[in-house]
Design a protein around this motif. Structure first.
Motif, PDB file in Angstrom:
ATOM      1  N   SER A 158       0.827  -1.212   0.000  1.00  0.00           N
ATOM      2  CA  SER A 158       0.000   0.000   0.000  1.00  0.00           C
ATOM      3  C   SER A 158       0.858   1.259   0.000  1.00  0.00           C
ATOM      4  O   SER A 158       0.582   2.218  -0.733  1.00  0.00           O
ATOM      5  CB  SER A 158      -0.919   0.010   1.224  1.00  0.00           C
ATOM      6  N   SER A 159       1.902   1.269   0.815  1.00  0.00           N
ATOM      7  CA  SER A 159       2.765   2.457   0.882  1.00  0.00           C
ATOM      8  C   SER A 159       3.517   2.662  -0.425  1.00  0.00           C
ATOM      9  O   SER A 159       3.706   3.809  -0.874  1.00  0.00           O
ATOM     10  CB  SER A 159       3.746   2.341   2.051  1.00  0.00           C
ATOM     11  N   ASN A 160       3.941   1.569  -1.076  1.00  0.00           N
ATOM     12  CA  ASN A 160       4.632   1.687  -2.362  1.00  0.00           C
ATOM     13  C   ASN A 160       3.684   2.239  -3.441  1.00  0.00           C
ATOM     14  O   ASN A 160       4.085   3.063  -4.271  1.00  0.00           O
ATOM     15  CB  ASN A 160       5.183   0.336  -2.802  1.00  0.00           C
ATOM     16  N   ARG A 161       2.444   1.767  -3.406  1.00  0.00           N
ATOM     17  CA  ARG A 161       1.459   2.249  -4.376  1.00  0.00           C
ATOM     18  C   ARG A 161       1.194   3.745  -4.185  1.00  0.00           C
ATOM     19  O   ARG A 161       1.125   4.510  -5.154  1.00  0.00           O
ATOM     20  CB  ARG A 161       0.163   1.456  -4.237  1.00  0.00           C
ATOM     21  N   LEU A 162       1.080   4.167  -2.945  1.00  0.00           N
ATOM     22  CA  LEU A 162       0.863   5.587  -2.657  1.00  0.00           C
ATOM     23  C   LEU A 162       2.089   6.421  -3.008  1.00  0.00           C
ATOM     24  O   LEU A 162       1.963   7.564  -3.463  1.00  0.00           O
ATOM     25  CB  LEU A 162       0.504   5.765  -1.179  1.00  0.00           C
ATOM     26  N   GLN A 163       3.278   5.836  -2.831  1.00  0.00           N
ATOM     27  CA  GLN A 163       4.506   6.554  -3.209  1.00  0.00           C
ATOM     28  C   GLN A 163       4.538   6.799  -4.715  1.00  0.00           C
ATOM     29  O   GLN A 163       4.941   7.881  -5.168  1.00  0.00           O
ATOM     30  CB  GLN A 163       5.735   5.751  -2.778  1.00  0.00           C
ATOM     31  N   ASN A 164       4.098   5.825  -5.501  1.00  0.00           N
ATOM     32  CA  ASN A 164       4.031   6.006  -6.958  1.00  0.00           C
ATOM     33  C   ASN A 164       3.020   7.091  -7.318  1.00  0.00           C
ATOM     34  O   ASN A 164       3.262   7.906  -8.228  1.00  0.00           O
ATOM     35  CB  ASN A 164       3.651   4.690  -7.634  1.00  0.00           C
ATOM     36  N   GLN A 165       1.899   7.112  -6.598  1.00  0.00           N
ATOM     37  CA  GLN A 165       0.907   8.159  -6.846  1.00  0.00           C
ATOM     38  C   GLN A 165       1.462   9.535  -6.499  1.00  0.00           C
ATOM     39  O   GLN A 165       1.155  10.527  -7.176  1.00  0.00           O
ATOM     40  CB  GLN A 165      -0.356   7.879  -6.033  1.00  0.00           C
ATOM     41  N   LEU A 166       2.291   9.592  -5.464  1.00  0.00           N
ATOM     42  CA  LEU A 166       2.909  10.865  -5.092  1.00  0.00           C
ATOM     43  C   LEU A 166       3.859  11.360  -6.174  1.00  0.00           C
ATOM     44  O   LEU A 166       3.915  12.571  -6.465  1.00  0.00           O
ATOM     45  CB  LEU A 166       3.658  10.710  -3.761  1.00  0.00           C
ATOM     46  N   ARG A 167       4.604  10.454  -6.778  1.00  0.00           N
ATOM     47  CA  ARG A 167       5.505  10.857  -7.867  1.00  0.00           C
ATOM     48  C   ARG A 167       4.702  11.433  -9.034  1.00  0.00           C
ATOM     49  O   ARG A 167       5.070  12.466  -9.604  1.00  0.00           O
ATOM     50  CB  ARG A 167       6.330   9.659  -8.323  1.00  0.00           C
ATOM     51  N   LEU A 168       3.606  10.754  -9.374  1.00  0.00           N
ATOM     52  CA  LEU A 168       2.756  11.257 -10.458  1.00  0.00           C
ATOM     53  C   LEU A 168       2.136  12.594 -10.082  1.00  0.00           C
ATOM     54  O   LEU A 168       2.025  13.500 -10.929  1.00  0.00           O
ATOM     55  CB  LEU A 168       1.654  10.235 -10.766  1.00  0.00           C
ATOM     56  N   SER A 169       1.742  12.723  -8.817  1.00  0.00           N
ATOM     57  CA  SER A 169       1.145  13.967  -8.357  1.00  0.00           C
ATOM     58  C   SER A 169       2.140  15.119  -8.456  1.00  0.00           C
ATOM     59  O   SER A 169       1.784  16.220  -8.891  1.00  0.00           O
ATOM     60  CB  SER A 169       0.665  13.806  -6.909  1.00  0.00           C
ATOM     61  N   SER A 170       3.382  14.871  -8.064  1.00  0.00           N
ATOM     62  CA  SER A 170       4.411  15.913  -8.152  1.00  0.00           C
ATOM     63  C   SER A 170       4.633  16.342  -9.594  1.00  0.00           C
ATOM     64  O   SER A 170       4.736  17.541  -9.893  1.00  0.00           O
ATOM     65  CB  SER A 170       5.727  15.403  -7.548  1.00  0.00           C
ATOM     66  N   SER A 216      -3.294  20.303  -1.909  1.00  0.00           N
ATOM     67  CA  SER A 216      -4.046  19.657  -0.826  1.00  0.00           C
ATOM     68  C   SER A 216      -4.132  18.145  -1.058  1.00  0.00           C
ATOM     69  O   SER A 216      -3.956  17.349  -0.119  1.00  0.00           O
ATOM     70  CB  SER A 216      -5.441  20.261  -0.739  1.00  0.00           C
ATOM     71  N   ARG A 217      -4.399  17.755  -2.295  1.00  0.00           N
ATOM     72  CA  ARG A 217      -4.493  16.331  -2.630  1.00  0.00           C
ATOM     73  C   ARG A 217      -3.151  15.646  -2.401  1.00  0.00           C
ATOM     74  O   ARG A 217      -3.088  14.510  -1.901  1.00  0.00           O
ATOM     75  CB  ARG A 217      -4.924  16.171  -4.081  1.00  0.00           C
ATOM     76  N   HIS A 218      -2.061  16.322  -2.748  1.00  0.00           N
ATOM     77  CA  HIS A 218      -0.715  15.765  -2.562  1.00  0.00           C
ATOM     78  C   HIS A 218      -0.430  15.540  -1.078  1.00  0.00           C
ATOM     79  O   HIS A 218       0.127  14.505  -0.693  1.00  0.00           O
ATOM     80  CB  HIS A 218       0.315  16.718  -3.166  1.00  0.00           C
ATOM     81  N   GLU A 219      -0.818  16.511  -0.235  1.00  0.00           N
ATOM     82  CA  GLU A 219      -0.597  16.373   1.200  1.00  0.00           C
ATOM     83  C   GLU A 219      -1.419  15.218   1.773  1.00  0.00           C
ATOM     84  O   GLU A 219      -0.952  14.493   2.655  1.00  0.00           O
ATOM     85  CB  GLU A 219      -0.947  17.680   1.911  1.00  0.00           C
ATOM     86  N   ASN A 220      -2.645  15.038   1.262  1.00  0.00           N
ATOM     87  CA  ASN A 220      -3.467  13.909   1.708  1.00  0.00           C
ATOM     88  C   ASN A 220      -2.825  12.579   1.340  1.00  0.00           C
ATOM     89  O   ASN A 220      -2.840  11.626   2.130  1.00  0.00           O
ATOM     90  CB  ASN A 220      -4.863  13.998   1.080  1.00  0.00           C
ATOM     91  N   LEU A 221      -2.254  12.516   0.131  1.00  0.00           N
ATOM     92  CA  LEU A 221      -1.556  11.292  -0.294  1.00  0.00           C
ATOM     93  C   LEU A 221      -0.360  11.021   0.613  1.00  0.00           C
ATOM     94  O   LEU A 221      -0.089   9.866   0.969  1.00  0.00           O
ATOM     95  CB  LEU A 221      -1.111  11.419  -1.749  1.00  0.00           C
ATOM     96  N   LYS A 222       0.354  12.072   0.986  1.00  0.00           N
ATOM     97  CA  LYS A 222       1.509  11.903   1.879  1.00  0.00           C
ATOM     98  C   LYS A 222       1.068  11.362   3.232  1.00  0.00           C
ATOM     99  O   LYS A 222       1.713  10.475   3.793  1.00  0.00           O
ATOM    100  CB  LYS A 222       2.238  13.242   2.049  1.00  0.00           C
ATOM    101  N   ARG A 223      -0.048  11.902   3.767  1.00  0.00           N
ATOM    102  CA  ARG A 223      -0.541  11.409   5.061  1.00  0.00           C
ATOM    103  C   ARG A 223      -0.947   9.943   4.969  1.00  0.00           C
ATOM    104  O   ARG A 223      -0.675   9.155   5.878  1.00  0.00           O
ATOM    105  CB  ARG A 223      -1.712  12.275   5.532  1.00  0.00           C
ATOM    106  N   LYS A 224      -1.603   9.588   3.867  1.00  0.00           N
ATOM    107  CA  LYS A 224      -2.004   8.195   3.686  1.00  0.00           C
ATOM    108  C   LYS A 224      -0.784   7.285   3.577  1.00  0.00           C
ATOM    109  O   LYS A 224      -0.763   6.184   4.148  1.00  0.00           O
ATOM    110  CB  LYS A 224      -2.879   8.056   2.441  1.00  0.00           C
ATOM    111  N   ARG A 225       0.232   7.738   2.829  1.00  0.00           N
ATOM    112  CA  ARG A 225       1.448   6.935   2.715  1.00  0.00           C
ATOM    113  C   ARG A 225       2.126   6.778   4.069  1.00  0.00           C
ATOM    114  O   ARG A 225       2.539   5.671   4.455  1.00  0.00           O
ATOM    115  CB  ARG A 225       2.408   7.598   1.721  1.00  0.00           C
ATOM    116  N   ASP A 226       2.258   7.882   4.807  1.00  0.00           N
ATOM    117  CA  ASP A 226       2.906   7.826   6.121  1.00  0.00           C
ATOM    118  C   ASP A 226       2.133   6.924   7.073  1.00  0.00           C
ATOM    119  O   ASP A 226       2.721   6.238   7.918  1.00  0.00           O
ATOM    120  CB  ASP A 226       3.028   9.231   6.703  1.00  0.00           C
TER     121      ASP A 226
END
Length: 592
Positions: free
Chosen positions: A19-31, A71-81
């Protein structure tokens, strides 16, 4: 059983890692997408620059969309963390299952010199019970857990057991609660925050509950009239500067207030998530239902109230943007409106906050105990009975010993009985004393114990096992021993205690020690005291000839073919084999 637990935690680690790896990939796309939106927005505004109305509209829309992406990026970071925290929690469980727990918090700050037992039974410190079972994350939760172990509280043990049994089954709730708490700002001291809230005195007059809205309406009206050339520019300007003047009157107080309350924004925002986790969970045991009721308030739920406060603090922090602060205060008395909102919140909820935080801390502490029970499904919850003290345990082990090497023993002792335990060095006397002591402490806390068929009528524990001298108080070792024994004798005058003594009066000569120990045991017996004492002095065993309530037990040592062995079994009788001379010779310290 251990293999099942290993598999369970390994599966969860894999799940949360994925799950954390999947969210990390989403964060890269978000950035990447945010960057492209920013570049694209700049290009659009550039090409529309000659049409400033459209350029301004485009800039406004793109900026709003960019803020949404942030805001969406920060939410993804919280979910990943959060997923990473869950992964790490399960990794910690695996580590402790493998008995590698000496690197975790020791709880040594909870050791008390004048406590009934905390310094004697490996309850706190390196390699301690606290270090082994503690999973609590919040500051108050850790303190609450220590109090449960240190409390010597024999009230409502069956209620504690039910709560621990229930939490032991709620793996997802426990781990999600801890993962949320892990992301807290744990540098903040809840007690200091509570003191500040209770002592706070409002300074914004109540009229600002409506004056701010009135002023905003007046500002909008005058600027609208000016836009349509119905009034001169002096009128909206006058409204604006008068608004700044009203706000400026309170500027020092608002600035000081903002500095104090802003430090608590993250604390309140995060605690709202912990409270929400409790609110949405269904409990059945009386103790947990009672704790949940502490966060139940009329009107908005406690979690929503915390969240509303955090949002109000966030709005007040907008004053730090100079342009926004000047405009918002001139047009709508912004600072005073937000301070008034926060002050109202503090007045309405000051009496509830302590209950909310206490409930979260208790759930945090009880979750540690529930986790301990989950990790030891083969342990036994003592059957609690009323009446005079008794403890009957079959196959008792010390929970900190490696199960593959630990030797179990039976014990049955009741009110008024005293056991004298003799035996050779290293035969198991002190370990047995700590095993019995730990059974009492953990049973009183509501935990299951490493034993079978446990029957227990609750009693408080008091010990004297690790007396030390005090250079700072200019006390000798012997005087420290005497003070400790006086402490025990005084305590049993006021309450029922199970007494555990290990080789007392070591600070004097053998004959004096024997006489003093015998007189103490006789006095305790006359007072119908209950407990056990370990000693190397075989002469002390003679007291059993005069008192029916005193019994002799021993741990044996066997020397065969010049080899020393122990069976670590608790036996009826008096030790006959001692090993000091043998060990001195065996290790080459003395000659044959």
């Amino acid at each position: 059983m251990q293999s099942k637990l290993h598999n369970f935690y390994n599966e969860r680690i894999a799940q949360f890692t994925d799950s954390s790896n999947r969210l990390q990939n989403q964060l890269r796309l978000s950035s990447t997408f945010r960057f492209l939106v920013f570049i694209g927005g700049c290009v659009i505004v550039y090409f529309l620059f000659d049409y400033w109305q459209y350029a301004l509209l485009a800039a406004f829309v793109i900026f709003g969309f960019f803020l949404f992406l942030v805001s969406r990026h920060e939410n993804l970071k919280r979910k990943r963390d959060f997923q990473i925290a869950l992964r790490d929690i399960n990794g910690k469980e695996l580590q402790i299952l493998d008995r590698d727990f000496h690197g975790f918090p020791t709880g040594k700050e909870f050791l008390e010199d004048d406590h009934e037992y905390s310094r004697d039974i490996d309850l706190f410190g390196i390699g301690s019970m606290f270090q082994y079972l503690n999973r609590s994350v919040t500051k108050d939760g850790v303190i609450s857990l220590a109090r449960k172990l240190n409390g010597n509280n024999i009230i409502d043990i069956e209620k504690k057991q039910e709560a621990i049994k229930e939490l032991s089954k709620k793996v997802d709730f426990r781990q999600e609660f801890w993962a949320t708490a892990t992301l807290l700002d744990n540098e903040r001291d809840p007690e200091a925050m509570l003191d500040w809230v209770k002592d706070y005195k409002p300074f914004v007059p109540k009229l600002f509950s409506w004056l701010c809205w009135l002023w905003l309406g007046l500002s909008i009206a005058t600027f609208t009239l000016y836009f349509y050339d119905l009034v001169t520019g002096y009128i909206p300007a006058a409204v604006f500067f008068i608004g700044l003047g009203i706000t400026g009157k309170y500027i020092k107080q608002v600035t000081a207030f903002s500095s104090n309350i802003s430090n608590l924004e993250l604390f309140f925002s995060q605690y709202s998530q912990l409270i929400f986790a409790i609110e949405k969970e269904t409990f059945e045991s009386d103790l947990l239902v009672q704790l949940k009721s502490q966060i139940t308030t009329k009107g908005a739920p406690a979690s929503e109230r915390f969240h509303n406060l955090a949002r109000a603090i966030g709005r007040l922090d907008q004053r730090n943007n100079m342009l926004f602060g000047v405009l918002a205060n001139g047009l709508g008395l912004w600072d005073l409106k937000q301070v008034h909102t926060i002050e109202n919140w503090l007045q309405e909820n000051a009496t509830h906050i302590e209950n909310w935080l206490q409930a979260a801390a208790e759930i945090d502490a009880l979750s540690s105990l529930g986790n301990y029970a989950f990790n030891h499904p083969d342990y036994t919850y003592p059957k609690i009975i009323e009446g005079d003290f008794q403890l009957k345990v079959a196959d008792a082990h010390h929970p900190l010993l490696d199960p593959s090497k630990s030797i179990g023993n039976d014990i049955s002792i009741k009110s008024g009985e005293f056991f004298i335990i003799t035996g050779a060095n290293m035969a198991g006397k002190s370990t047995f004393l700590r095993t019995v002591s730990m059974k009492i402490v953990l049973s009183n806390a509501g935990l299951p114990v490493s034993a079978q068929n446990v029957t227990y009528s609750p009693i408080k524990l008091i010990t004297s096992m690790r007396t030390s001298d005090s250079l700072t108080d200019d006390e000798s070792y012997f005087f420290s021993e005497l003070k400790r024994l006086k402490y025990i004798v005084d305590k049993i005058e006021t309450d029922r205690y199970f007494i555990v003594l290990d080789e007392i009066l070591k600070g004097t000569n053998s004959q004096d020690k024997a006489n003093g120990s015998r007189k103490l045991i006789e006095k305790l017996s006359r007072k119908h005291a209950t407990g056990i004492i370990a000693t190397h002095d075989l002469s002390l065993t003679e007291v059993t000839n005069e008192y029916d309530t005193i019994s002799n037990y021993f741990f044996d040592a066997d020397i065969t073919n010049d080899e020393l062995t122990f069976d670590y079994k608790f036996k009826d009788g008096i030790a006959t084999n001692m090993n000091a001379s043998f060990l001195l010779r065996k290790m080459g310290i003395v000659d044959q």
